[in-house]
Design an enzyme around this catalytic site. Structure first.
Site, short mmCIF file in Angstrom:
data_model
loop_
_atom_site.label_atom_id
_atom_site.label_comp_id
_atom_site.label_asym_id
_atom_site.label_seq_id
_atom_site.Cartn_x
_atom_site.Cartn_y
_atom_site.Cartn_z
CD1 TRP A 111 -0.71 -1.75 3.24
CD2 TRP A 111 0.34 0.39 3.34
NE1 TRP A 111 -0.12 -1.44 4.67
CE2 TRP A 111 0.73 -0.57 4.59
CE3 TRP A 111 1.02 1.63 3.38
CZ2 TRP A 111 1.27 0.14 5.65
CZ3 TRP A 111 1.70 1.98 4.26
CH2 TRP A 111 1.90 1.23 5.60
CE LYS A 128 -3.66 -9.39 -1.86
NZ LYS A 128 -4.20 -8.31 -1.53
CB SER A 154 -2.42 -3.09 -0.40
OG SER A 154 -2.94 -2.86 0.80
CD GLU A 156 11.40 -4.27 -2.09
OE1 GLU A 156 11.81 -4.31 -0.50
OE2 GLU A 156 10.71 -3.49 -2.32
CB CYS A 162 11.16 -1.33 2.16
SG CYS A 162 11.26 -1.09 0.36
CD GLU A 181 10.01 -1.85 7.34
OE1 GLU A 181 10.56 -1.58 6.08
OE2 GLU A 181 9.72 -2.93 7.35
#
Length: 477
Positions: free
Chosen positions: A151, A175, A177, A248, A282, A381
């Site tokens: 997302w 697909k 989010s 990833e 990320c 994170e």
């Protein structure tokens, strides 16, 4: 109220059982649309169509054919760029100006890169490696690809999956989010005007839909961009069928700042890398490890940078200010708020530190100094607009602190010492090491990490290779 739909075999369809998901505008917290809550029957229908499209023609297309399709898809992204930005902004709360400048152009460029890469496959030279025998290498598409996107960058991550899969001659089921399906559905509509039916299918749904995507016999590979938790679930499910996976996953990027760095440039670059998209990246540069002699000054400069950042809900047309969106959902807001509220007594919250007023899931740019390696804020994170600052005394300690993480996606080094940049680019255990910058990406270079950040590469010719298989053909003469 808008209604989104799946795209299967080139046609818009609802979920087989009619179930739907509410789609929330994170800038207001209000429901503005519904999307299909797809089940195993919908996933099976999409995979079956993709398999048919692969077997009945797409795998036999020439690289020139696939190149032509990808170039048309890139043109479609540019032509419909303003529309896609409006859709993405409603779905994610992103600022429209930054989304147009920072995503639409790169997305078109990435498709064009893969259009060219489709015609430049490589392998060992055909030769006689055994007397009386000739060997050659075939590089072939895998088949049907199941792709799951996150997302934080719904549009761009879809392109990162679509580009190499289509360029290599695969078909796919995508697909998005469950909270951000809108742009993927619209791009699916646009691209199905270019591609044959069944080559690209879009299925909306939740985690259960994702599980049905991985727990299926048809896909030759499942590719996901998402959390480490989600990646592990995909890998475990795929392992039961020995299905390839392309992961990833998360990151916790160290930003190592030495005492000879240009602190003004470092503060500006780190703030952009840490606060862009509200830190929902990320590779976000949020874990600052600064030399003890400059850490306080750097933290103060980061606070100054944070003061100039505004929320996307305050954006006006034509503004060039730096805006950040809300966090994606109430759970993410609660996570970030909880991490900051549990900051230890030895930490100092220099700015921000609590959810913003005014509705939606906004969280202000936050800088926290005085942190230690064992603190939760350092080891986690955060995935929010929170920059942490800790200190080191020498180069060896800086490397040890940077590498002391389960993640291995991205990192950066800020210094004027060329020899040091060479040493640290070797020593840092991350898939990318930026020098005196943090977060720029180009289509020609790979993006992907080590350790629990996953394996496989997005972007570059390495991504194209990941979406192919190698076959050895040997004959006598």
């Amino acid at each position: 109220m808008q209604t989104f739909h799946n795209i299967i075999d080139g046609k818009p369809v609802a979920a087989a059982d009619g179930r739907t998901l509410d789609i929330v505008d994170p800038a207001t917290g209000e429901v503005y649309a519904t999307a299909p809550l797809s089940g195993p029957a919908d996933v099976d229908a999409a995979y079956t169509c993709a398999q048919r499209a692969f077997r009945e023609g797409w795998r036999d297309t020439t690289p020139a054919d696939r190149m032509a399709a990808l170039l048309k898809m890139a043109d479609a992204v540019e032509e419909h760029g303003p529309e896609l930005v409006e859709i993405e902004a409603r779905d994610t709360g992103k600022p429209k100006g930054l989304t147009l400048s920072e995503e639409i152009g790169p997305m078109a460029d990435q498709l064009r890169f893969f259009a060219g890469a489709a015609r430049h496959l490589q392998g060992a030279a055909t030769s006689e490696y055994m007397a009386g025998h000739s060997s050659t290498i075939r590089r072939e598409p895998l088949g049907v690809i199941g792709s799951i996107t996150p997302w934080n960058y719904p549009m761009m991550m879809a392109i990162w999956k679509i580009g190499p899969a289509i360029a290599a001659g695969n078909t796919m089921v995508l697909k998005p989010s469950d909270t951000t399906p809108a742009s993927s559905v619209r791009m699916g509509e646009l691209f199905n005007e270019i591609l044959p039916p069944g080559v690209l299918n879009v299925v909306c749904g939740d985690r259960a839909t994702g599980a049905a995507m991985t727990d299926h016999d048809i896909p030759a590979m499942v590719a996901i961009t998402g959390s480490t938790r989600a990646g592990k679930a995909v890998a475990e499910s795929a392992a039961r069928r020995v299905t390839r996976v392309h992961l990833e996953l998360g990151g916790n990027a160290p930003v190592v700042v030495f005492d000879d760095a240009d602190l003004d440039a470092a503060a500006e670059g780190i703030a952009a890398a840490g606060f862009f998209n509200a830190g929902q990246d990320c590779t976000a540069g949020t874990r600052v490890i600064a030399h003890a002699s400059v850490a306080e000054a750097l933290a103060a400069k980061l606070v100054e940078q944070a003061a100039d950042i505004r929320f996307s809900r305050d954006e006006t047309d034509g503004s060039e200010d730096f805006f950040i969106p809300p966090l994606n959902n109430p759970d993410q807001l609660a996570k970030v708020s909880g991490l900051v509220s549990r900051a230890p007594a030895h930490a100092q919250v220099l700015c921000g530190g609590s959810a913003a007023d005014g509705g939606g899931y906004f969280y202000p740019p936050t800088v926290i100094s005085g942190l230690r390696q064992t603190d939760e804020l350092v080891s986690t994170e955060i995935f929010g607009p929170v920059i942490t600052v800790q200190t080191f005394d020498d180069e060896d300690e800086a490397v040890a602190l940077a590498n002391d993480t389960t993640y291995g996606l991205a990192s950066s080094v800020w210094t004027s010492d060329h020899g040091r940049t060479i040493r640290l680019s070797r020593a840092l255990d991350f898939g990318c090491v930026w020098i005196n910058c943090h977060i720029p990406l180009v289509a020609e270079m790979p993006h992907g990490g080590f350790k629990q950040s996953g394996y496989g590469k997005d972007l570059s010719s390495y991504a194209l290779e990941d979406y192919t298989r190698v076959k050895h053909v040997m004959s006598t003469y």
